[in-house]
Design a protein around this motif. Sequence first.
Motif, short mmCIF file in Angstrom:
data_model
loop_
_atom_site.label_atom_id
_atom_site.label_comp_id
_atom_site.label_asym_id
_atom_site.label_seq_id
_atom_site.Cartn_x
_atom_site.Cartn_y
_atom_site.Cartn_z
N PRO A 30 3.49 -2.40 -6.39
CA PRO A 30 3.49 -3.67 -7.12
C PRO A 30 4.17 -4.82 -6.39
O PRO A 30 3.83 -5.98 -6.61
N GLU A 31 5.13 -4.50 -5.53
CA GLU A 31 5.83 -5.54 -4.78
C GLU A 31 6.08 -5.06 -3.36
O GLU A 31 6.58 -3.96 -3.14
N ALA A 32 5.71 -5.92 -2.43
CA ALA A 32 5.96 -5.62 -1.01
C ALA A 32 5.97 -6.95 -0.26
O ALA A 32 5.57 -7.99 -0.79
N SER A 33 6.45 -6.89 0.97
CA SER A 33 6.43 -8.09 1.81
C SER A 33 6.12 -7.71 3.25
O SER A 33 6.54 -6.66 3.73
N LEU A 34 5.35 -8.57 3.87
CA LEU A 34 5.09 -8.49 5.29
C LEU A 34 5.81 -9.68 5.92
O LEU A 34 5.58 -10.82 5.51
N THR A 35 6.69 -9.42 6.86
CA THR A 35 7.41 -10.50 7.53
C THR A 35 6.98 -10.51 8.99
O THR A 35 7.19 -9.54 9.71
N VAL A 36 6.34 -11.60 9.39
CA VAL A 36 5.89 -11.76 10.77
C VAL A 36 7.00 -12.49 11.53
O VAL A 36 7.47 -13.54 11.10
N ILE A 37 7.39 -11.91 12.66
CA ILE A 37 8.46 -12.48 13.49
C ILE A 37 7.86 -12.86 14.84
O ILE A 37 7.36 -12.01 15.56
N ASP A 38 7.89 -14.17 15.15
CA ASP A 38 7.28 -14.62 16.41
C ASP A 38 8.26 -14.46 17.57
O ASP A 38 9.41 -14.02 17.39
N ALA A 39 7.82 -14.83 18.77
CA ALA A 39 8.62 -14.65 19.99
C ALA A 39 9.93 -15.42 19.97
O ALA A 39 10.91 -15.02 20.59
N GLU A 40 9.98 -16.55 19.22
CA GLU A 40 11.20 -17.34 19.13
C GLU A 40 12.11 -16.88 18.00
O GLU A 40 13.17 -17.47 17.77
N GLY A 41 11.70 -15.86 17.27
CA GLY A 41 12.51 -15.35 16.17
C GLY A 41 12.22 -15.96 14.81
O GLY A 41 12.88 -15.64 13.83
N TRP A 42 11.23 -16.88 14.74
CA TRP A 42 10.86 -17.46 13.44
C TRP A 42 10.22 -16.39 12.58
O TRP A 42 9.38 -15.62 13.02
N ARG A 43 10.62 -16.36 11.31
CA ARG A 43 10.15 -15.35 10.36
C ARG A 43 9.28 -16.01 9.30
O ARG A 43 9.68 -16.99 8.69
N THR A 44 8.09 -15.43 9.08
CA THR A 44 7.19 -15.88 8.02
C THR A 44 6.95 -14.71 7.08
O THR A 44 6.43 -13.68 7.50
N MET A 45 7.37 -14.88 5.82
CA MET A 45 7.23 -13.80 4.85
C MET A 45 5.97 -14.00 4.03
O MET A 45 5.70 -15.10 3.55
N ILE A 46 5.19 -12.92 3.88
CA ILE A 46 3.96 -12.93 3.09
C ILE A 46 4.14 -11.94 1.95
O ILE A 46 4.20 -10.72 2.20
N PRO A 47 4.22 -12.40 0.70
CA PRO A 47 4.30 -11.48 -0.43
C PRO A 47 2.96 -10.76 -0.62
O PRO A 47 1.91 -11.39 -0.59
N VAL A 48 3.01 -9.44 -0.79
CA VAL A 48 1.80 -8.64 -0.95
C VAL A 48 1.99 -7.61 -2.05
O VAL A 48 3.11 -7.36 -2.50
N ALA A 49 0.90 -6.99 -2.45
CA ALA A 49 0.90 -5.89 -3.41
C ALA A 49 -0.34 -5.07 -3.11
O ALA A 49 -1.28 -5.55 -2.47
N GLY A 50 -0.37 -3.84 -3.59
CA GLY A 50 -1.56 -3.02 -3.31
C GLY A 50 -1.43 -1.62 -3.84
O GLY A 50 -0.78 -1.36 -4.86
N VAL A 51 -2.04 -0.69 -3.09
CA VAL A 51 -2.06 0.71 -3.49
C VAL A 51 -2.07 1.60 -2.26
O VAL A 51 -2.49 1.19 -1.18
N THR A 52 -1.60 2.82 -2.45
CA THR A 52 -1.90 3.90 -1.53
C THR A 52 -3.01 4.69 -2.23
O THR A 52 -2.97 4.85 -3.47
N ALA A 53 -3.98 5.15 -1.49
CA ALA A 53 -5.09 5.86 -2.10
C ALA A 53 -5.56 6.95 -1.14
O ALA A 53 -5.49 6.80 0.08
N CYS A 54 -6.06 8.04 -1.73
CA CYS A 54 -6.58 9.15 -0.94
C CYS A 54 -8.03 9.42 -1.36
O CYS A 54 -8.37 9.32 -2.53
N GLN A 55 -8.85 9.77 -0.37
CA GLN A 55 -10.23 10.17 -0.64
C GLN A 55 -10.20 11.66 -0.98
O GLN A 55 -9.78 12.48 -0.17
N PRO A 56 -10.57 12.01 -2.21
CA PRO A 56 -10.43 13.40 -2.65
C PRO A 56 -11.36 14.35 -1.90
O PRO A 56 -12.42 13.96 -1.40
N GLU A 57 -10.92 15.61 -1.83
CA GLU A 57 -11.75 16.68 -1.26
C GLU A 57 -12.94 16.88 -2.19
O GLU A 57 -12.85 16.69 -3.39
N GLN A 58 -14.05 17.31 -1.63
CA GLN A 58 -15.25 17.52 -2.44
C GLN A 58 -15.17 18.77 -3.26
O GLN A 58 -14.72 19.76 -3.00
#
Length: 165
Positions: free
Chosen positions: A137-165
Motif C-alpha cells: 500500500p505504501e512504498a517509495s522509489l528514491t532516485v539519486i543522481d551523480a551529484e547526490g540530488w534525491r527525487t522521491m516517487i511515491p508508489v504502491a502495488g502488489v507482489t504476485a505469483c503465477q500459480p502452478e497449473q
Amino acid sequence: MNSFRISLASGALAVLASCATPTSTNNQAGQAAPPSPLAQVETPQRGLPAQTLNVGECGLFLWTRREQPEFIFFSKAGSDDALLWIDGAVADLNRVALGGDIFGQQLTEQDFAFGDGRMVELRMEPGEQLVGGQRVPEASLTVIDAEGWRTMIPVAGVTACQPEQ
C-alpha cells in the motif's frame, strides 16, 4: 405579425440546414482528402509495458500514487534485474543491496543501480495478503543522481505469483 414569424422561422431553418449540410472530403481531382494531422499523432506510452510471469514465478509490480497511476517498476523474485519507467523511457536496473523484512518473496529495502551511475532506493510497507500475492500500500522509489540530488516517487502495488497449473 404571423408572416414575420413564418419568415423568421424559415430563415432559421435555412441557417440550420446549411450548418448541417455535409461537406465533401474529396479534393478537386475526386480523391479523398488526407486525414487530419491530429489523427496521425500517436499517443505516447505512459509507463512500462505489461509484464508476464511464467508458471511458478513471482514479481513485484509498482504504480505511481497519482490520480492517473502509471506502471513504473517491475522486478521478478529471485532476480537482481528490474525495470523502471523514468523520463519517458524504460531503464534497466541492477540490484546492489538488500535489507529489511521478508514479505511475498521480496525484501522491504532494496537498492538498485542504473548503468550510468545513478542509484534507486526502494522502501516498502507490506500490506494485507491477497490470493497469490500481497499488497504494497505504501512504498517509495528514491532516485539519486551523480551529484547526490534525491527525487522521491511515491508508489504502491502488489507482489504476485503465477500459480502452478
